[in-house]
Design an enzyme around this catalytic site. Structure first.
Site, PDB file in Angstrom:
ATOM      1  N   GLU A 126      28.793  16.590 -66.343  1.00 29.92           N
ATOM      2  CA  GLU A 126      27.256  15.803 -65.905  1.00 29.92           C
ATOM      3  C   GLU A 126      26.519  17.858 -65.028  1.00 29.92           C
ATOM      4  O   GLU A 126      25.198  17.833 -64.764  1.00 29.92           O
ATOM      5  CB  GLU A 126      27.613  14.733 -64.815  1.00 29.92           C
ATOM      6  CG  GLU A 126      25.983  14.928 -64.721  1.00 29.92           C
ATOM      7  CD  GLU A 126      25.769  13.919 -63.315  1.00 29.92           C
ATOM      8  OE1 GLU A 126      26.414  14.029 -62.426  1.00 29.92           O
ATOM      9  OE2 GLU A 126      24.193  13.858 -62.975  1.00 29.92           O
ATOM     10  N   THR A 153      16.548  15.883 -62.287  1.00 31.52           N
ATOM     11  CA  THR A 153      17.030  15.751 -61.370  1.00 31.52           C
ATOM     12  C   THR A 153      16.348  17.259 -60.574  1.00 31.52           C
ATOM     13  O   THR A 153      16.746  17.471 -59.564  1.00 31.52           O
ATOM     14  CB  THR A 153      18.324  16.086 -61.992  1.00 31.52           C
ATOM     15  OG1 THR A 153      18.426  14.212 -62.309  1.00 31.52           O
ATOM     16  CG2 THR A 153      18.908  15.241 -60.652  1.00 31.52           C
TER      17      THR A 153
HETATM   18  N1  HSE Z   1      22.423  12.461 -55.765  1.00 30.43           N
HETATM   19  C1  HSE Z   1      21.628  13.025 -56.979  1.00 30.43           C
HETATM   20  C2  HSE Z   1      20.462  13.345 -56.384  1.00 30.43           C
HETATM   21  C3  HSE Z   1      21.613  12.145 -57.442  1.00 30.43           C
HETATM   22  O1  HSE Z   1      19.551  12.288 -56.045  1.00 30.43           O
HETATM   23  O2  HSE Z   1      19.958  14.446 -57.227  1.00 30.43           O
HETATM   24  C4  HSE Z   1      21.208  12.253 -58.907  1.00 30.43           C
HETATM   25  O3  HSE Z   1      21.634  13.545 -60.021  1.00 30.43           O
END
Ligand code: HSE
Length: 310
Positions: A132, A185
């Site tokens: 990931e 992201t």
């Molecule tokens: N915790 C991560 C974020 C989740 O909020 O950026 C998404 O990959």
């Protein structure tokens, strides 16, 4: 052709309001499907990717599922083994539903099954997290861990992958709305400030602790009060059109709490039962529909299985 092994790996909701990078839960649907089969040609190959509109690389080293599988094969000393993988994406990426995490989790479970299950499921986590990491450059397990092992998962330390399943009150349901807006992201992480104030830290810790106590005690009111993110949500909300209207619609419909799913743009609401979740889901969807933004709603219990052979 030998039929191989097929694995379903569920979508997940990361952060769960106050648990940025350290809390997540798995959904029953949607999810990705990974198929692996042995081949007489030595080495690991990705032979087919569907549902990705040509956006995902076929080279294993550059693909989240492929890289996770390669890392596992390396660890097992099986890189010479002839293995073919198909990746069937059944959920949008850049959606905040842990799409890349699901593919990585599904890949390691599938390869492990194909090789006769040399490792326990939890031991597959480091390889899936490495996969990931290719997608967003950061090493965090808040999507991968729930997608792999199922349930609501707290990650005490991402560095050590010290992960813990939390209890979930009977009947707890999630409504998730995915608006057709793409947020990477990486970009949603780049907007975040490096610093937080002492006051924000105190409030966020209170909310995270409250959520965990609420889950242990099946205290729905405490869960509702604690689903409150004072650090990340205010910084990311502007990336999601109509976020605060959607949140208000969910709360008005009786949801316990509502926040951004992972890095967004999906928005989740936790609800006391499936009926409230249906109502909240419809209310959330209506806001986007009225704003002429296409959207999809998923209503789901918390998936306790994680990635499984099907
Ligand atoms: N915790 C991560 C974020 C989740 O909020 O950026 C998404 O990959």
């Amino acid at each position: 052709m030998n039929p191989g092994i097929k694995v379903f790996a569920p979508a997940s909701v990361a952060n769960v309001a106050a648990g940025f990078d350290i809390l997540g839960f798995a959904l029953e649907r949607p999810g990705d499907e990974i198929i692996v089969r042995l081949s007489e040609t030595p080495g690991f190959r990705i032979t087919q990717i569907t549902g990705a509109k040509g956006k995902l690389p076929m080279e294993p080293e550059k693909n989240t599922a492929g890289f996770a599988a390669l890392k596992l094969l390396e660890y097992l000393g099986e890189t010479g083994r002839g293995i073919e993988m198909e990746i069937h994406k059944k959920m949008p990426f850049g959606s905040g539903l842990g799409s890349s995490a699901a593919s990585a989790a599904g890949a390691v479970v599938a390869v492990n099954e194909l090789l006769g299950r040399p490792l326990e499921k939890r031991a597959l986590l480091p390889f899936a997290v490495l996969g990931e990491q290719i997608a967003d450059g950061a090493y965090h397990a808040d999507n991968v861990a729930p997608s792999l092992i199922g349930g609501m998962v707290l990650i005490r330390s991402n560095k050590d992958l010290d992960v813990h399943r939390l209890p979930v009150p009977k009947g707890l349901y999630a409504a998730v709305v995915h608006p057709q807006v793409e947020i990477l992201t990486k970009d949603a992480r780049n907007v975040l400030s490096d610093t937080v104030s002492l006051q924000q830290c105190i409030e966020q810790n209170g909310n995270l602790g409250g959520l965990i106590v609420g889950l242990y005690n099946s205290d729905l009111e405490l869960i509702g009060r604690s689903l409150n993110d004072v650090i990340i949500e205010p910084q990311r909300a502007r990336l999601i059109p109509h976020f605060y209207e959607v949140k208000a619609a969910a709360l008005d419909a009786g949801a316990l709490g509502c926040s951004i799913s992972g890095a967004g743009p999906s928005i989740f609401a936790l609800c006391a039962n499936s009926l409230v979740a249906e109502t909240a889901g419809k209310a959330m969807s209506k806001v986007f529909t009225e704003a002429k933004i296409g959207n999809q709603v998923f209503i789901s219990a918390i998936n306790q299985e994680g990635a499984t052979k099907c």
